[in-house]
Scaffold this active site. Structure first.
Site, PDB file in Angstrom:
ATOM      1  N   GLY A  20     -24.454  15.418  -2.809  1.00 59.42           N
ATOM      2  CA  GLY A  20     -24.208  15.752  -1.394  1.00 59.42           C
ATOM      3  C   GLY A  20     -22.734  15.715  -1.037  1.00 59.42           C
ATOM      4  N   TYR A  29     -31.893   1.316 -13.662  1.00 54.05           N
ATOM      5  CA  TYR A  29     -31.890   1.673 -12.239  1.00 54.05           C
ATOM      6  C   TYR A  29     -32.388   0.500 -11.390  1.00 54.05           C
ATOM      7  CZ  TYR A  29     -30.963   6.573 -13.462  1.00 54.05           C
ATOM      8  OH  TYR A  29     -30.409   7.738 -13.937  1.00 54.05           O
ATOM      9  N   PRO A  77     -27.345  17.472  -9.582  1.00 56.06           N
ATOM     10  CA  PRO A  77     -27.184  18.924  -9.440  1.00 56.06           C
ATOM     11  C   PRO A  77     -26.767  19.342  -8.035  1.00 56.06           C
ATOM     12  CG  PRO A  77     -29.506  18.335  -9.469  1.00 56.06           C
ATOM     13  CD  PRO A  77     -28.765  17.076  -9.786  1.00 56.06           C
ATOM     14  N   LEU A  78     -26.958  18.438  -7.062  1.00 55.83           N
ATOM     15  CA  LEU A  78     -26.493  18.728  -5.701  1.00 55.83           C
ATOM     16  C   LEU A  78     -25.158  18.051  -5.446  1.00 55.83           C
ATOM     17  CD1 LEU A  78     -29.906  18.234  -3.830  1.00 55.83           C
ATOM     18  CD2 LEU A  78     -28.862  20.390  -4.554  1.00 55.83           C
TER      19      LEU A  78
HETATM   20  N1  LIG Z   1     -28.116  10.581 -17.067  1.00 48.14           N
HETATM   21  C1  LIG Z   1     -27.233  10.047 -16.258  1.00 48.14           C
HETATM   22  O1  LIG Z   1     -26.191   9.494 -16.690  1.00 48.14           O
HETATM   23  C2  LIG Z   1     -27.468  10.086 -14.787  1.00 48.14           C
HETATM   24  C3  LIG Z   1     -26.450   9.685 -13.886  1.00 48.14           C
HETATM   25  C4  LIG Z   1     -26.716   9.763 -12.524  1.00 48.14           C
HETATM   26  C5  LIG Z   1     -27.951  10.230 -12.073  1.00 48.14           C
HETATM   27  N2  LIG Z   1     -28.928  10.590 -12.980  1.00 48.14           N
HETATM   28  C6  LIG Z   1     -30.233  11.113 -12.529  1.00 48.14           C
HETATM   29  O2  LIG Z   1     -29.990  12.247 -11.733  1.00 48.14           O
HETATM   30  C7  LIG Z   1     -30.633  12.101 -10.464  1.00 48.14           C
HETATM   31  C8  LIG Z   1     -29.837  12.828  -9.420  1.00 48.14           C
HETATM   32  O3  LIG Z   1     -28.538  12.318  -9.296  1.00 48.14           O
HETATM   33  P1  LIG Z   1     -27.871  11.945  -7.901  1.00 48.14           P
HETATM   34  O4  LIG Z   1     -28.887  11.329  -7.020  1.00 48.14           O
HETATM   35  O5  LIG Z   1     -26.645  11.199  -8.206  1.00 48.14           O
HETATM   36  O6  LIG Z   1     -27.376  13.325  -7.329  1.00 48.14           O
HETATM   37  P2  LIG Z   1     -27.991  14.608  -6.543  1.00 48.14           P
HETATM   38  O7  LIG Z   1     -29.384  14.884  -6.903  1.00 48.14           O
HETATM   39  O8  LIG Z   1     -26.991  15.688  -6.747  1.00 48.14           O
HETATM   40  O9  LIG Z   1     -27.846  14.178  -5.024  1.00 48.14           O
HETATM   41  C9  LIG Z   1     -28.723  13.379  -4.358  1.00 48.14           C
HETATM   42  C10 LIG Z   1     -27.977  12.703  -3.230  1.00 48.14           C
HETATM   43  O10 LIG Z   1     -27.285  13.691  -2.458  1.00 48.14           O
HETATM   44  C11 LIG Z   1     -27.769  13.687  -1.135  1.00 48.14           C
HETATM   45  N3  LIG Z   1     -27.826  15.109  -0.717  1.00 48.14           N
HETATM   46  C12 LIG Z   1     -28.284  16.160  -1.420  1.00 48.14           C
HETATM   47  N4  LIG Z   1     -28.132  17.316  -0.727  1.00 48.14           N
HETATM   48  C13 LIG Z   1     -27.563  16.961   0.439  1.00 48.14           C
HETATM   49  C14 LIG Z   1     -27.164  17.697   1.568  1.00 48.14           C
HETATM   50  N5  LIG Z   1     -27.310  19.022   1.649  1.00 48.14           N
HETATM   51  N6  LIG Z   1     -26.642  17.002   2.597  1.00 48.14           N
HETATM   52  C15 LIG Z   1     -26.491  15.658   2.543  1.00 48.14           C
HETATM   53  N7  LIG Z   1     -26.855  14.897   1.479  1.00 48.14           N
HETATM   54  C16 LIG Z   1     -27.378  15.562   0.448  1.00 48.14           C
HETATM   55  C17 LIG Z   1     -29.140  13.029  -1.218  1.00 48.14           C
HETATM   56  O11 LIG Z   1     -29.448  12.421   0.007  1.00 48.14           O
HETATM   57  P3  LIG Z   1     -30.974  12.368   0.523  1.00 48.14           P
HETATM   58  O12 LIG Z   1     -31.649  11.229  -0.177  1.00 48.14           O
HETATM   59  O13 LIG Z   1     -30.802  12.137   1.984  1.00 48.14           O
HETATM   60  O14 LIG Z   1     -31.601  13.692   0.213  1.00 48.14           O
HETATM   61  C18 LIG Z   1     -28.918  11.988  -2.302  1.00 48.14           C
HETATM   62  O15 LIG Z   1     -28.249  10.857  -1.792  1.00 48.14           O
HETATM   63  C19 LIG Z   1     -30.760  10.579 -10.284  1.00 48.14           C
HETATM   64  O16 LIG Z   1     -31.797  10.208  -9.430  1.00 48.14           O
HETATM   65  C20 LIG Z   1     -31.042  10.137 -11.692  1.00 48.14           C
HETATM   66  O17 LIG Z   1     -32.426  10.281 -11.971  1.00 48.14           O
HETATM   67  C21 LIG Z   1     -28.686  10.532 -14.309  1.00 48.14           C
END
Ligand SMILES: NC(=O)c1ccc[n+]([C@@H]2O[C@H](COP(=O)([O-])OP(=O)(O)OC[C@H]3O[C@@H](n4cnc5c(N)ncnc54)[C@H](OP(=O)(O)O)[C@@H]3O)[C@@H](O)[C@H]2O)c1
Length: 291
Positions: A207, A47, A203-204
């Site tokens: 966004g 990361y 999980p979101l």
């Molecule tokens: N194991 C793997 O291969 C893998 C791959 C990817 C990610 N990950 C892990 O999973 C975590 C989460 O993944 P992710 O960050 O990709 O996805 P996420 O948790 O589904 O979404 C977070 C993103 O969505 C935005 N968001 C959420 N709800 C929203 C809404 N109602 N309106 C507007 N924007 C919204 C957030 O913005 P804000 O910051 O403004 O809230 C942020 O940019 C990562 O931090 C990482 O630790 C693991």
């Protein structure tokens, strides 16, 4: 060993790959999470082009009591091409015993700690040998450098090959209302069968469901909004509650830079969608009545 509670704070977007927090801002986020009972933080060696772990570690070092109150998850196995790793000539996977041990030890240095709560293999590697991974895990566990072990993005056949050699505690995979494949492709069934705890990344849906140019997303958002009203809550809570309904007890890893969104995900622990309401959301996902 403390049980990992829902939700986990995902740190992928906290550093160079997103918010570019200062040490002070990392500390503010960490403190806010802890204050609200969110004490597990998800990382990966890669990361921020291999910089986020160290930045997080710098914030932890300011208060030595923090380590005992925090659970750290990190991952290894992807080798990225970046200025920080000039010897990498191509993006590749490496699940050799030497690499896993080296990567975990580098993560320990970055965090400034003597142990990781959970180490995950980030992606299934076409060249992986389960026996070799198991040897690395035994070595790290014996030295007290990792407490638990898991995998990420593994399909059931990957899990089954590996679990013959080593105990797997977690499988972190993409699951959300806009990525529902694990409900049907055997990943969650495999978790239930072998008492592996699934973690949901994105999980979101990152966004993305906000994209109202897509009729598919519009249908999902409209259905989720209906339930937000019915359960007197918000849409993010409903999206997480949709995952929590699965009997495998999915732990969401929320990648936000806003504490409010983490709190919304925590609130989802108190929302129990009825089976029929869950299927109404599912019907919105698949776009037609179930067969
Ligand atoms: N194991 C793997 O291969 C893998 C791959 C990817 C990610 N990950 C892990 O999973 C975590 C989460 O993944 P992710 O960050 O990709 O996805 P996420 O948790 O589904 O979404 C977070 C993103 O969505 C935005 N968001 C959420 N709800 C929203 C809404 N109602 N309106 C507007 N924007 C919204 C957030 O913005 P804000 O910051 O403004 O809230 C942020 O940019 C990562 O931090 C990482 O630790 C693991």
């Amino acid at each position: 060993m403390q049980k990992i509670a829902s939700p986990v704070a995902g740190c992928m977007r906290w550093g160079k790959w997103g918010a570019q927090y200062s040490t002070k801002q990392y500390r503010t986020m960490i403190d806010a999470c802890l204050q609200h009972g969110i004490n597990t933080f998800d990382h990966a060696d890669i990361y921020g082009d291999y910089t986020t772990e160290e930045e997080f570690g710098n914030a932890m070092k300011e208060d030595l009591s923090l380590r005992d109150r925090i659970q750290l998850i990190t991952k290894c196995g992807i080798q990225m091409m970046t200025a920080n790793r000039p010897h990498h000539q191509i993006k590749s996977y490496n699940t050799s015993k030497e690499h896993i041990i080296h990567s975990a030890e580098t993560s320990l240095k970055h965090f400034g700690t003597s142990y990781l709560d959970v180490l995950l293999i980030h992606r299934p590697d076409p060249l992986m040998h389960p026996h070799e991974i198991a040897e690395a895990v035994f070595h790290l566990k014996k030295q007290g450098k990792i407490l638990q072990f898991g995998v990420s993005n593994f399909l059931p056949h990957h899990v089954n090959a590996l679990r013959r050699f080593v105990e797997i505690d977690y499988n972190q995979v993409e699951i959300s209302i806009i990525h529902t494949a694990p409900f049907l492709n055997g990943v969650l069934d495999n978790c239930l069968e072998h008492h592996i705890i699934p973690m949901a990344w994105a999980p979101l849906g990152g966004g993305l469901f906000n994209d109202d140019s897509s009729p598919h997303f519009r249908r999902i958002v409209s259905s989720a909004n209906e339930f937000a009203e019915k359960y007197s809550t918000g849409i993010n809570q409903i999206l997480v509650a949709f995952l929590l309904k699965h009997p495998s007890k999915i732990i969401p890893v929320i990648g936000t830079t806003k504490v409010e969104r983490l709190l919304q995900a925590k609130e989802a622990n108190t929302i129990f969608l009825s089976r029929e309401d869950w299927f109404k959301l599912w019907t919105a996902v698949i776009g037609e009545d179930i067969p």
